[in-house]
Design a protein around this motif. Structure first.
Motif, mmCIF file in Angstrom:
data_model
loop_
_atom_site.group_PDB
_atom_site.id
_atom_site.type_symbol
_atom_site.label_atom_id
_atom_site.label_comp_id
_atom_site.label_asym_id
_atom_site.label_seq_id
_atom_site.Cartn_x
_atom_site.Cartn_y
_atom_site.Cartn_z
ATOM 1 N N THR A 373 -0.527 33.840 5.559
ATOM 2 C CA THR A 373 0.529 33.467 4.756
ATOM 3 C C THR A 373 2.052 33.437 5.332
ATOM 4 O O THR A 373 2.332 32.253 5.354
ATOM 5 C CB THR A 373 0.634 34.195 3.581
ATOM 6 O OG1 THR A 373 -0.581 34.439 2.801
ATOM 7 C CG2 THR A 373 1.539 33.962 2.553
ATOM 8 N N GLY A 374 2.159 34.254 6.309
ATOM 9 C CA GLY A 374 3.491 34.164 7.000
ATOM 10 C C GLY A 374 3.436 33.059 8.088
ATOM 11 O O GLY A 374 4.354 32.297 8.235
ATOM 12 N N ARG A 375 2.308 32.949 8.842
ATOM 13 C CA ARG A 375 2.345 31.896 9.565
ATOM 14 C C ARG A 375 2.510 30.306 9.121
ATOM 15 O O ARG A 375 3.234 29.588 9.489
ATOM 16 C CB ARG A 375 0.892 31.944 10.434
ATOM 17 C CG ARG A 375 0.779 33.105 11.586
ATOM 18 C CD ARG A 375 -0.403 33.036 12.045
ATOM 19 N NE ARG A 375 -0.603 33.978 13.242
ATOM 20 C CZ ARG A 375 -1.642 34.576 13.820
ATOM 21 N NH1 ARG A 375 -2.785 34.044 13.279
ATOM 22 N NH2 ARG A 375 -1.480 35.332 14.658
ATOM 23 N N ALA A 376 1.854 30.182 7.913
ATOM 24 C CA ALA A 376 2.048 29.120 7.121
ATOM 25 C C ALA A 376 3.280 28.911 6.795
ATOM 26 O O ALA A 376 3.864 27.517 6.843
ATOM 27 C CB ALA A 376 0.814 28.840 5.841
ATOM 28 N N LEU A 377 3.966 29.866 6.391
ATOM 29 C CA LEU A 377 5.336 29.883 5.861
ATOM 30 C C LEU A 377 6.297 29.569 7.062
ATOM 31 O O LEU A 377 7.413 28.719 6.877
ATOM 32 C CB LEU A 377 6.075 30.828 5.224
ATOM 33 C CG LEU A 377 5.202 31.350 3.660
ATOM 34 C CD1 LEU A 377 5.590 32.795 3.251
ATOM 35 C CD2 LEU A 377 5.757 30.204 2.788
ATOM 36 N N LEU A 378 5.807 29.775 8.252
ATOM 37 C CA LEU A 378 6.979 29.439 9.285
ATOM 38 C C LEU A 378 6.486 28.376 10.151
ATOM 39 O O LEU A 378 6.750 28.094 11.453
ATOM 40 C CB LEU A 378 6.712 31.073 10.256
ATOM 41 C CG LEU A 378 7.386 32.139 9.741
ATOM 42 C CD1 LEU A 378 7.239 33.347 10.393
ATOM 43 C CD2 LEU A 378 8.814 31.822 9.363
#
Length: 385
Positions: A373-378
């Motif tokens: 989720t964090g990777r997708a957001l970044l």
């Protein structure tokens, strides 16, 4: 199987859960047995839930899996996971189905006559189930598989298995993977001993061994090297939804167990009820809110993913992570509110707690989902560099 509206399908799941799943849940857990009766009932009426209408199915998607999964998970988590994996595998077979796949698999599934399941995880790759080491060779008109699959839900009870392999085509690049579907009576397929777990004791999880298992090329799903496409477009959305909804059902069951206890419990020395105590009211209200906001996340994520929305998969990743934490928290609170009665090994909360703990263990792991989720957001690659 004729077209069935979603509300009717959920009502059927609720009826079967009350009449078949719930009465046998404690015995399925205690005896560590595959829930044959519950699975037969669900397969007969709802087996074709996600099979396209043109193949005789109901044509539903992720929201249906979520709503049915919550109902079945509330009654028996083991049965719910077993049926959920049937739905995931059905969706995988349907995604790029050929005429052969429709006749041999989807139509029997829709008729309630065929049970399928996933066989993706392997002993050597841990939670990264998309990285297959099972080898596939081309020998004339056949594909030959050698390798092992671990934690195959429904064990040797299914009629077919969706299996991932290293791609075998002459032009396949290193690191490419493919998907095939194996019949349950494929020569060269054998099974390890039953897995014994802390919870989810009825899911009949076993290791599948493939020793030169030969199958016709018609059993290839999609094209050579399509496995990663399947993982992110079909397996992950349906797998995450099936698991998240099952554990939502477990959390809902624990919440109701606590509420029922508080409503009926009365102190003999004072005549007061537990339900009248403000602290108890506060705790129960907080539990309800956690279950409800998790439910809304799961349902909204499923709806978004069904519509092809850009944040559908992101929401489902977060939903599975959230429900793992929510279920564990709510059950622990329920144990506190019900005291010694709830803490009894004979009570349902004992089973719910053990079943819910598996939500963190079943891949993708909670930490992995948070990272994705964090990777997708970044705007970073989901699998890392």
């Amino acid at each position: 199987m004729a077209r069935t509206e979603l509300g009717t399908a959920v009502a059927a799941a609720r009826r079967l859960s009350e009449e078949v799943l719930a009465p046998q849940a404690a015995a399925v857990d205690a005896e560590r047995r595959w829930p044959a009766e519950g699975m037969a009932a669900l397969r007969a009426e709802l087996g074709g839930l996600v099979v396209p209408e043109e193949a005789g199915g109901m044509g539903h998607g992720l929201l249906a899996v979520a709503q049915v999964g919550e109902v079945t998970g509330r009654a028996c988590a083991s049965t719910s996971i077993c049926f959920g994996m049937h739905l995931v595998a059905s969706a995988v077979i349907a995604a790029k189905a050929t005429d052969h796949h429709r006749r041999h698999y989807l139509e029997p599934i829709a008729a309630g006559e065929h049970l399928t399941t996933l066989a993706l995880s392997e002993p050597g790759t841990g939670g990264e189930f998309w990285l297959s080491q099972t080898r596939m060779e081309t020998r004339g008109s056949e594909l030959v598989l050698t390798g092992a699959k671990s934690f195959v839900t429904n064990g040797e009870h299914a009629d077919s298995y969706v299996v991932s392999t290293v791609a075998a085509g002459d032009d396949a690049l290193p690191g490419q993977f493919s998907c095939v579907v194996l019949d349950g009576d494929t020569p060269g397929m054998t099974w390890g001993p039953p897995w014994t777990g802390l919870g989810m004791r009825g899911n009949a999880s076993r290791t599948m061994r493939l020793d030169g298992a030969a199958l016709p090329r018609t059993r290839l799903l999609g094209e050579e090297g399509d496995e990663i496409w399947y993982v992110f477009n079909v397996v992950a959305p349906y797998f995450l939804t099936a698991m998240a909804s099952t554990y939502l059902g477990v959390a809902s069951a624990a919440l109701e167990e606590a509420r029922s206890h508080l409503l009926r419990r009365r102190h003999t020395h004072s005549g007061s009820t537990l339900a009248a105590q403000p602290l108890v009211q506060h705790r129960l209200g907080a539990m309800w809110a956690r279950v409800e906001r998790t439910r809304r996340l799961i349902y909204q994520a499923a709806t978004e993913a069904d519509a092809g929305g850009p944040e559908g998969l992101l929401g489902l990743c977060s939903a599975k992570a959230e429900v793992a934490e929510a279920a564990e928290s709510v059950i622990n609170d329920a144990l506190t509110l019900t005291g010694g009665i709830g803490y009894s090994e004979e009570g349902p909360l004992h089973r719910h707690l053990r079943d819910a703990r598996a939500a963190h263990v079943m891949a993708p792991l909670t930490d992995t989902l948070r990272v994705w989720t964090g990777r997708a957001l970044l705007d970073q690659p989901l699998m890392g560099s």
